[in-house]
Design a protein around this motif. Structure first.
Motif, short mmCIF file in Angstrom:
data_model
loop_
_atom_site.label_atom_id
_atom_site.label_comp_id
_atom_site.label_asym_id
_atom_site.label_seq_id
_atom_site.Cartn_x
_atom_site.Cartn_y
_atom_site.Cartn_z
N UNK A 53 -33.27 70.17 -78.14
CA UNK A 53 -32.79 69.71 -79.44
C UNK A 53 -33.94 69.37 -80.39
N UNK A 54 -35.09 69.01 -79.84
CA UNK A 54 -36.22 68.58 -80.67
C UNK A 54 -37.03 69.74 -81.23
N UNK A 55 -37.02 70.88 -80.56
CA UNK A 55 -37.88 72.00 -80.98
C UNK A 55 -37.68 72.41 -82.44
N UNK A 56 -36.45 72.55 -82.95
CA UNK A 56 -36.31 72.90 -84.37
C UNK A 56 -36.91 71.84 -85.30
N UNK A 57 -36.74 70.58 -84.94
CA UNK A 57 -37.30 69.48 -85.75
C UNK A 57 -38.82 69.58 -85.78
N UNK A 58 -39.43 69.93 -84.63
CA UNK A 58 -40.88 70.08 -84.57
C UNK A 58 -41.35 71.16 -85.54
N UNK A 59 -40.59 72.22 -85.70
CA UNK A 59 -40.97 73.29 -86.65
C UNK A 59 -41.10 72.72 -88.05
N UNK A 60 -40.10 71.96 -88.48
CA UNK A 60 -40.15 71.36 -89.81
C UNK A 60 -41.33 70.39 -89.92
N UNK A 61 -41.53 69.57 -88.92
CA UNK A 61 -42.60 68.59 -88.96
C UNK A 61 -43.98 69.26 -88.96
N UNK A 62 -44.16 70.29 -88.18
CA UNK A 62 -45.44 70.99 -88.10
C UNK A 62 -45.82 71.56 -89.48
N UNK A 63 -44.84 72.14 -90.16
CA UNK A 63 -45.12 72.75 -91.46
C UNK A 63 -45.01 71.76 -92.62
N UNK A 64 -44.74 70.50 -92.33
CA UNK A 64 -44.72 69.47 -93.36
C UNK A 64 -43.49 69.52 -94.24
N UNK A 65 -42.42 70.13 -93.77
CA UNK A 65 -41.17 70.22 -94.54
C UNK A 65 -40.24 69.07 -94.16
N UNK A 66 -39.33 68.77 -95.05
CA UNK A 66 -38.34 67.74 -94.77
C UNK A 66 -37.37 68.25 -93.71
#
Length: 164
Positions: free
Chosen positions: A140-153
């Motif tokens: 469940x966390x992997x998609x959130x990590x994508x946003x966080x890595x790229x600095x997106x909300x």
């Protein structure tokens, strides 16, 4: 009136702070050393790790996640407000996009090894509570990590179930 259960991240942060967060204490240093070099069954045999597992109340089916959590929390030396994925990425990433994508696809021991390297690359500092919650619910966390890595909300509506 029933007491509201603690979130896994809060439980893990409390455990990290009490057991391994203070590296100047010999007992904490010894536990960190054992966790960093131990095989999975040796990690599970640590009384402090059993305390963590009991407080998380996840059940024996999450043994692999408990081992990964304890081993990786031993790598973190300082907690901060930034999640690990944010510390790895951003405008000037310390972890390349290719390695980040490889980390997101990793499983089992490979995931643990790649996260260990990533924590090191982030100067061994990240949000311990967020890291713990993400490790326990990695899919469940992997998609959130994508946003966080790229600095997106992070779209909150899509991720409400995994963070509550």
């Amino acid at each position: 009136m029933s007491e509201k259960p603690k979130r896994p991240g809060s439980v893990a942060l409390g455990w990290w702070s009490a057991n391994i967060g203070q590296r100047d204490v010999p007992v904490a240093r010894a536990l960190v050393a054992r966790l960093r070099r131990a095989a999975p069954m040796a990690v599970l045999s640590e009384p402090r790790v059993q305390d963590l597992a009991r407080n998380l109340d996840l059940g024996p089916h999450k043994a692999e996640e408990i081992v990964r959590l304890a081993v990786l929390l031993a790598e973190v030396r300082e907690t901060s407000s930034e999640p690990l994925a944010s510390r790895l990425g951003g405008d000037d990433p310390v972890l390349s996009q290719l390695r980040f994508q490889r980390l997101l696809r990793a499983e089992g021991d490979d995931l643990t090894a790649q996260l260990r390297r990533a924590i090191s690359m982030a100067d061994r500092r990240c949000n311990v509570a967020a890291l713990a919650a993400d490790l326990l619910y990695w899919e469940a966390a992997r998609p959130r990590w994508c946003f966080q890595y790229y600095g997106a909300d992070v779209p909150q509506k899509d991720f409400e179930e995994t963070t509550e």
